[in-house]
Enzyme design. Structure first.
Site, PDB file in Angstrom:
ATOM      1  N   CYS A  81      23.989 -22.689 -39.647  1.00  0.00           N
ATOM      2  CA  CYS A  81      25.175 -22.953 -40.015  1.00  0.00           C
ATOM      3  C   CYS A  81      26.194 -22.634 -41.037  1.00  0.00           C
ATOM      4  O   CYS A  81      26.562 -21.427 -41.286  1.00  0.00           O
ATOM      5  CB  CYS A  81      26.153 -23.518 -39.542  1.00  0.00           C
ATOM      6  SG  CYS A  81      26.081 -24.194 -37.373  1.00  0.00           S
ATOM      7  N   HIS A 139      33.584 -22.823 -41.733  1.00  0.00           N
ATOM      8  CA  HIS A 139      33.001 -22.549 -40.338  1.00  0.00           C
ATOM      9  C   HIS A 139      33.787 -22.633 -39.456  1.00  0.00           C
ATOM     10  O   HIS A 139      34.276 -23.893 -39.604  1.00  0.00           O
ATOM     11  CB  HIS A 139      31.217 -23.092 -40.927  1.00  0.00           C
ATOM     12  CG  HIS A 139      30.765 -23.356 -39.652  1.00  0.00           C
ATOM     13  ND1 HIS A 139      29.852 -22.679 -38.440  1.00  0.00           N
ATOM     14  CD2 HIS A 139      30.649 -24.507 -38.721  1.00  0.00           C
ATOM     15  CE1 HIS A 139      29.552 -22.564 -37.570  1.00  0.00           C
ATOM     16  NE2 HIS A 139      29.180 -23.813 -37.957  1.00  0.00           N
ATOM     17  N   ASN A 160      31.218 -21.249 -31.394  1.00  0.00           N
ATOM     18  CA  ASN A 160      30.446 -21.181 -32.761  1.00  0.00           C
ATOM     19  C   ASN A 160      29.444 -20.375 -32.479  1.00  0.00           C
ATOM     20  O   ASN A 160      28.858 -20.412 -31.913  1.00  0.00           O
ATOM     21  CB  ASN A 160      29.834 -23.442 -32.703  1.00  0.00           C
ATOM     22  CG  ASN A 160      28.761 -23.848 -33.909  1.00  0.00           C
ATOM     23  OD1 ASN A 160      28.542 -22.350 -34.759  1.00  0.00           O
ATOM     24  ND2 ASN A 160      28.715 -24.245 -34.142  1.00  0.00           N
TER      25      ASN A 160
HETATM   26  O1  UT7 Z   1      27.828 -25.991 -35.898  1.00  0.00           O
HETATM   27  C1  UT7 Z   1      27.530 -27.479 -36.724  1.00  0.00           C
HETATM   28  C2  UT7 Z   1      26.799 -27.389 -35.541  1.00  0.00           C
HETATM   29  N1  UT7 Z   1      28.304 -28.664 -34.599  1.00  0.00           N
HETATM   30  C3  UT7 Z   1      29.110 -29.481 -34.352  1.00  0.00           C
HETATM   31  O2  UT7 Z   1      29.543 -28.733 -34.990  1.00  0.00           O
HETATM   32  C4  UT7 Z   1      29.746 -29.715 -33.652  1.00  0.00           C
HETATM   33  C5  UT7 Z   1      29.894 -31.497 -34.113  1.00  0.00           C
HETATM   34  N2  UT7 Z   1      30.676 -32.059 -32.872  1.00  0.00           N
HETATM   35  C6  UT7 Z   1      31.151 -32.063 -32.643  1.00  0.00           C
HETATM   36  O3  UT7 Z   1      32.019 -30.888 -32.692  1.00  0.00           O
HETATM   37  C7  UT7 Z   1      31.930 -33.124 -31.442  1.00  0.00           C
HETATM   38  O4  UT7 Z   1      31.430 -34.135 -31.588  1.00  0.00           O
HETATM   39  C8  UT7 Z   1      31.549 -32.379 -29.757  1.00  0.00           C
HETATM   40  C9  UT7 Z   1      32.774 -31.326 -29.135  1.00  0.00           C
HETATM   41  C10 UT7 Z   1      30.299 -31.768 -29.526  1.00  0.00           C
HETATM   42  C11 UT7 Z   1      31.884 -33.355 -28.605  1.00  0.00           C
HETATM   43  O5  UT7 Z   1      33.126 -34.577 -28.628  1.00  0.00           O
HETATM   44  P1  UT7 Z   1      33.601 -35.924 -29.077  1.00  0.00           P
HETATM   45  O6  UT7 Z   1      34.531 -36.430 -28.880  1.00  0.00           O
HETATM   46  O7  UT7 Z   1      32.670 -36.139 -30.003  1.00  0.00           O
HETATM   47  O8  UT7 Z   1      32.789 -36.572 -27.650  1.00  0.00           O
HETATM   48  P2  UT7 Z   1      31.749 -36.997 -27.350  1.00  0.00           P
HETATM   49  O9  UT7 Z   1      30.058 -36.305 -27.862  1.00  0.00           O
HETATM   50  O10 UT7 Z   1      31.966 -38.140 -28.061  1.00  0.00           O
HETATM   51  O11 UT7 Z   1      31.924 -37.242 -25.771  1.00  0.00           O
HETATM   52  C12 UT7 Z   1      32.996 -38.093 -24.820  1.00  0.00           C
HETATM   53  C13 UT7 Z   1      32.879 -37.986 -23.614  1.00  0.00           C
HETATM   54  C14 UT7 Z   1      31.994 -38.419 -23.558  1.00  0.00           C
HETATM   55  O12 UT7 Z   1      32.057 -38.738 -21.666  1.00  0.00           O
HETATM   56  P3  UT7 Z   1      31.694 -40.363 -22.009  1.00  0.00           P
HETATM   57  O13 UT7 Z   1      30.156 -41.352 -22.524  1.00  0.00           O
HETATM   58  O14 UT7 Z   1      33.157 -40.383 -23.047  1.00  0.00           O
HETATM   59  O15 UT7 Z   1      31.890 -40.575 -20.212  1.00  0.00           O
HETATM   60  C15 UT7 Z   1      31.083 -36.729 -22.953  1.00  0.00           C
HETATM   61  O16 UT7 Z   1      29.935 -37.651 -22.001  1.00  0.00           O
HETATM   62  O17 UT7 Z   1      32.917 -36.618 -23.194  1.00  0.00           O
HETATM   63  C16 UT7 Z   1      31.827 -36.080 -22.487  1.00  0.00           C
HETATM   64  N3  UT7 Z   1      31.453 -34.961 -22.729  1.00  0.00           N
HETATM   65  C17 UT7 Z   1      32.130 -34.059 -21.609  1.00  0.00           C
HETATM   66  N4  UT7 Z   1      32.956 -33.844 -20.764  1.00  0.00           N
HETATM   67  C18 UT7 Z   1      33.110 -32.846 -20.498  1.00  0.00           C
HETATM   68  C19 UT7 Z   1      30.826 -34.482 -23.541  1.00  0.00           C
HETATM   69  N5  UT7 Z   1      30.857 -32.833 -23.020  1.00  0.00           N
HETATM   70  C20 UT7 Z   1      31.759 -32.444 -22.606  1.00  0.00           C
HETATM   71  C21 UT7 Z   1      32.228 -31.265 -21.494  1.00  0.00           C
HETATM   72  N6  UT7 Z   1      32.942 -31.347 -20.827  1.00  0.00           N
HETATM   73  N7  UT7 Z   1      31.454 -30.689 -22.347  1.00  0.00           N
END
Ligand code: UT7
Length: 338
Positions: free
Chosen positions: A124, A264, A294
Site C-alpha cells: 500500500c 492512504h 482499500n
Molecule cells: O492497507 C493496509 C491494509 N490493512 C489495513 O489497513 C487493516 C488495518 N486494520 C483494520 O482496518 C481493522 O483492524 C479491521 C477493519 C480489519 C478490523 O476491525 P477491528 O475493529 O480491529 O475488528 P476486530 O478484528 O477486533 O474484530 C471485531 C469482531 C470480531 O468478532 P469477535 O471476536 O469480537 O466476536 C471479528 O470476528 O468483528 C468480527 N469481524 C466481523 N464481523 C462482521 C471481523 N470482520 C468482520 C466482518 N463482519 N467483515
C-alpha cells in the site's frame, strides 16, 4: 529509514507531479451484496472501516488493463507524449504475472517506446515509494519524465469466504507523470521507511519461491491475502502520525501550512485518528474510501485525482500524503503543487 529533502544544489532539478489520472472498473460491489456472501453486515463494515462499496474488475481485466486509461489521462493532463517518457515504474501487489514486469506490458501498450520499465513492490506504500524513486531520477537529470503507475486488482487476491479481509479491498488504478518543475515547487520532502520485523502481519504467501503454487498450497488458501488486522491497525495509527510530522519537519513546514492531507484509504478510523493527532480538521483531509474501499497502492492517486476534479488542489498548495502497508512499509511526502 530514508529522509529526503528537495536538493538545494543549484544543479539539482526539482521534481513534481505534472499530471494525474485514475480509473476504476465499472462493477460496483456494495456492502449489501457482501451480506449475501459472508457473515457480515453493512452496519459492521461501515462503522468499522468507512467502506460502503468497492469496484471489482472483470475476469479478463488484469493490472495493466485498468492502468492504461489512468496512464493515458495522466499523460494528457501533463501534456507529455508517450515517447517522451524515460521511465515507467508500476507499484503493484497484483501484477499481471510474476514476470515480465507489468511496467513492460504498459510500455508496449502505451507506446512509451523510449522508456525503461520496472515494477516496485511496497504494497500500500507503493505509490509513495515509486514517486520518490522517480523524484531521484528527475533530480539528477537521469530522466526528464517518469510515469508512475499504481494498479491493483485485489479482488483476485482475496478469499471471498474470509469476512475479515474480503470486505476491505477494491480494484483501481492511478498514474502520475513526474517531471521537472520550478525551484520551490514539487516534492519538498519525503520519508520512506520499513519495519521488516512485521513482515508476517500482512502477506500473500503462495505462488512464490517459499510456497510454490501446488494443488496443496491452493487447497490451503496460500494464494489469498492473509492479515492480522488489529496489529496492522496499531502500526498504522503510530506511523501515520510519526511519518507525517517527520516529513513536515524536513520540509520546514507546520500543520498550518498544509492545504490538504491525502492519506492512504485503508480505514476511516485510521484516517480520523491521524487527522486528530496532526490537529487537522477533516475538511482538510481527502476521503473517498466509502466509494472504493482499500485499493492499496492506487488509493492515494484515486483520492488525488478526485481532489483535483473537485478543485481542492491549486497551484502553490502544500499537499501532505502518507501511506502504510505490508512489509511493513510506510512513506510520506510533502508536495507543493505546480
Ligand atoms: O492497507 C493496509 C491494509 N490493512 C489495513 O489497513 C487493516 C488495518 N486494520 C483494520 O482496518 C481493522 O483492524 C479491521 C477493519 C480489519 C478490523 O476491525 P477491528 O475493529 O480491529 O475488528 P476486530 O478484528 O477486533 O474484530 C471485531 C469482531 C470480531 O468478532 P469477535 O471476536 O469480537 O466476536 C471479528 O470476528 O468483528 C468480527 N469481524 C466481523 N464481523 C462482521 C471481523 N470482520 C468482520 C466482518 N463482519 N467483515
Amino acid at each position: 529509514m530514508l529522509s529526503i529533502i528537495q536538493m538545494s544544489d543549484k544543479k539539482a532539478i526539482s521534481a513534481g507531479i505534472l499530471g494525474v489520472g485514475s480509473y476504476v472498473p465499472d462493477r460496483v460491489l456494495k456492502n449489501d451484496d457482501l451480506e449475501k456472501m459472508v457473515d457480515t453486515s453493512d452496519e459492521w463494515i461501515s462503522t468499522r472501516t468507512g467502506i460502503k462499496q468497492r469496484r471489482i474488475a472483470l475476469p479478463e481485466q488484469a493490472a495493466s488493463d485498468i492502468a492504461i486509461p489512468a496512464a493515458k489521462k495522466a499523460l494528457d493532463a501533463a501534456k507529455v507524449l508517450p515517447k517522451a517518457i524515460d521511465l515507467i515504474i508500476v507499484a503493484t501487489s497484483t501484477p499481471d504475472m510474476h514476470f515480465p514486469a507489468t511496467a513492460c506490458i504498459l510500455q508496449y501498450k502505451l507506446k512509451c517506446t523510449r522508456a525503461a520499465a520496472f515494477d516496485l513492490s511496497a504494497a500500500c506504500s507503493g505509490f509513495i515509494y515509486a514517486l520518490i524513486v522517480a523524484q531521484q531520477f528527475v533530480n539528477t537529470g537521469t530522466a526528464k519524465y517518469v510515469l508512475v503507475v499504481a494498479s491493483e486488482v485485489l479482488s483476485k487476491a482475496v478469499n471471498w469466504g474470509d469476512r475479515e479481509t474480503c470486505v476491505l479491498f477494491g480494484d483501481g488504478a492511478g498514474a502520475v507523470v513526474v517531471g521537472p518543475v520550478d525551484k520551490g515547487y514539487g516534492i519538498l520532502s519525503a520519508h520512506l521507511a520499513a519495519e521488516g520485523a512485521g513482515w508476517d502481519l500482512l502477506t500473500l504467501p503462495g505462488a512464490g519461491s517459499r510456497i510454490p503454487l501446488t494443488v496443496e498450497s491452493v487447497r490451503n488458501g496460500k494464494h489469498f491475502i492473509s492479515m492480522n488486522g488489529k496489529e496492522v491497525f496499531k502500526f498504522a495509527a503510530k506511523v501515520m502520525e510519526e511519518g507525517s510530522l517527520k516529513t513536515l519537519e524536513l520540509a520546514g513546514l507546520s500543520k498550518e501550512d498544509i492545504s490538504l492531507l491525502i492519506p492512504h484509504q485503508a480505514n476511516i478510523r485510521i484516517i480520523e485518528h491521524a487527522a486528530k493527532k496532526l490537529g487537522l480538521p477533516m475538511e482538510k483531509v481527502m476521503v473517498n474510501i466509502h466509494k472504493y474501499g482499500n485499493t492499496s497502492a492506487s488509493s492515494i492517486i484515486l483520492a488525488m485525482d478526485e481532489a483535483l476534479e473537485q478543485g481542492l488542489i491549486n497551484t502553490g498548495d502544500n499537499i501532505l500524503t502518507i501511506a502504510f502497508g505490508a512489509g511493513l512499509t510506510w512513506g510520506a511526502a510533502v508536495i507543493r503543487w505546480v
